[in-house]
Motif scaffolding. Sequence first.
Motif, mmCIF file in Angstrom:
data_model
loop_
_atom_site.group_PDB
_atom_site.id
_atom_site.type_symbol
_atom_site.label_atom_id
_atom_site.label_comp_id
_atom_site.label_asym_id
_atom_site.label_seq_id
_atom_site.Cartn_x
_atom_site.Cartn_y
_atom_site.Cartn_z
ATOM 1 N N GLY A 187 31.682 -117.887 73.893
ATOM 2 C CA GLY A 187 30.507 -118.712 74.164
ATOM 3 C C GLY A 187 30.233 -118.859 75.644
ATOM 4 N N ALA A 188 31.287 -119.075 76.437
ATOM 5 C CA ALA A 188 31.111 -119.201 77.891
ATOM 6 C C ALA A 188 30.580 -117.902 78.489
ATOM 7 N N LEU A 189 31.111 -116.766 78.033
ATOM 8 C CA LEU A 189 30.635 -115.475 78.540
ATOM 9 C C LEU A 189 29.178 -115.240 78.169
ATOM 10 N N LEU A 190 28.821 -115.537 76.923
ATOM 11 C CA LEU A 190 27.463 -115.291 76.449
ATOM 12 C C LEU A 190 26.458 -116.192 77.166
ATOM 13 N N GLN A 191 26.831 -117.437 77.407
ATOM 14 C CA GLN A 191 25.935 -118.346 78.110
ATOM 15 C C GLN A 191 25.708 -117.905 79.550
ATOM 16 N N THR A 192 26.760 -117.445 80.192
ATOM 17 C CA THR A 192 26.624 -116.986 81.571
ATOM 18 C C THR A 192 25.836 -115.687 81.634
ATOM 19 N N LEU A 193 26.067 -114.786 80.693
ATOM 20 C CA LEU A 193 25.366 -113.510 80.687
ATOM 21 C C LEU A 193 23.867 -113.693 80.489
ATOM 22 N N THR A 194 23.482 -114.560 79.551
ATOM 23 C CA THR A 194 22.066 -114.792 79.266
ATOM 24 C C THR A 194 21.458 -115.868 80.155
ATOM 25 N N ARG A 195 22.327 -116.538 80.947
ATOM 26 C CA ARG A 195 21.901 -117.638 81.818
ATOM 27 C C ARG A 195 21.182 -118.699 80.994
ATOM 28 N N MET A 197 30.412 -104.667 79.804
ATOM 29 C CA MET A 197 31.773 -105.153 79.609
ATOM 30 C C MET A 197 31.786 -106.520 78.938
ATOM 31 N N VAL A 198 30.839 -107.383 79.297
ATOM 32 C CA VAL A 198 30.770 -108.707 78.677
ATOM 33 C C VAL A 198 30.405 -108.581 77.201
ATOM 34 N N ILE A 199 29.461 -107.688 76.881
ATOM 35 C CA ILE A 199 29.068 -107.486 75.487
ATOM 36 C C ILE A 199 30.259 -107.015 74.659
ATOM 37 N N VAL A 200 31.014 -106.060 75.203
ATOM 38 C CA VAL A 200 32.193 -105.558 74.482
ATOM 39 C C VAL A 200 33.214 -106.676 74.284
ATOM 40 N N ALA A 201 33.452 -107.473 75.328
ATOM 41 C CA ALA A 201 34.416 -108.570 75.223
ATOM 42 C C ALA A 201 33.974 -109.594 74.186
ATOM 43 N N VAL A 202 32.685 -109.962 74.195
ATOM 44 C CA VAL A 202 32.173 -110.930 73.224
ATOM 45 C C VAL A 202 32.289 -110.383 71.807
ATOM 46 N N ALA A 203 31.977 -109.099 71.626
ATOM 47 C CA ALA A 203 32.069 -108.500 70.299
ATOM 48 C C ALA A 203 33.509 -108.510 69.796
ATOM 49 N N LEU A 204 34.454 -108.173 70.665
ATOM 50 C CA LEU A 204 35.865 -108.170 70.267
ATOM 51 C C LEU A 204 36.331 -109.584 69.919
#
Length: 328
Positions: free
Chosen positions: A72-80, A233-240
Amino acid sequence: MKTYRNYVATWVMLFLACLASLLFGAGTLELGQAFAVLTGQGTEDARFVVMELRLPRLVIGMATGLALGVAGALLQTLTRNPLAEPGLLGVSAGSAFAVSLAILLGASTATLTTLISQVGALAGCGLVVAATRIQGAGQDPVRLVLAGATLTGLLLSLSSLLMLIDQRAADEIRFWITGSLAGKRWDQLTATMPSLLLAGAIVVGVARPLASLALGEKVAMGLGHKPGLIRLMVIVAVALLVGGATALAGPLVFVGLVVPFVARSLAGADIRKTLWLCLPIGPAMIIAADTLSRLLVTPSEMPLGVITAVIGAPVLMVIIRARRIPAL
């Protein structure tokens, strides 16, 4: 000093949640008997309940909460976007639909389920990132959530439709819809750990570049980073992470929203500090919710997804009703 106190407080909170998970349950085991097992004593039956039933679901709950909180933290930062959350934006639902389809086609092994779950999460995550590219959606958190809710509803409806096709697989598919830690085994965690460890390695490597990307693409490029590679890389990490968590506990909503929200309120906007706080807060939320699911309707259990929704929905309303939704 304040940040240090926050770290200590969150880890103490996690410890208390773990202790409660081992001591309390829906069965007939008394509190004193469970505590005796933790001190190295207790009867054989009590030891079986605590060590063979409660301990595996505790450890799997920790892994699930950690994965969803960090994702969730990664996705929020990626999409701002502070409202971006795997359960709201279709990532968890994509994972659950892929698993439901695999079960309908005859898949049964834990390893295959984990792999398919991650493929579904990858597809859902790709759609989320694509939605942020639509004019206006990336800048409007509410529009993005509405688009994600539509996708989530569609995928969950398709998953429910699969239940009508084959009654044999209906009970297994229902697990992915409601979410649960009941009956979890060590081998399920073992099958998921390689992908979670790989995701952890990616997160460690991408944390600093992602913090630069949060300041803008030009700033990130000026510091020698590649925004396109960072996003991938963030997309791959979130998917995993989401795929592994869904394979373990089903599609749990709001965890990826509440955990980063609490962590960010304690640590500030820096993604690196937020991620550090997500490590204890995510597991603590899942473990506390799982303990409540066992105690509210004893001797039965409530679905874990219901408890996380009850906890997360008020937090979502607080964020939406704020005068100004902060941009990340």
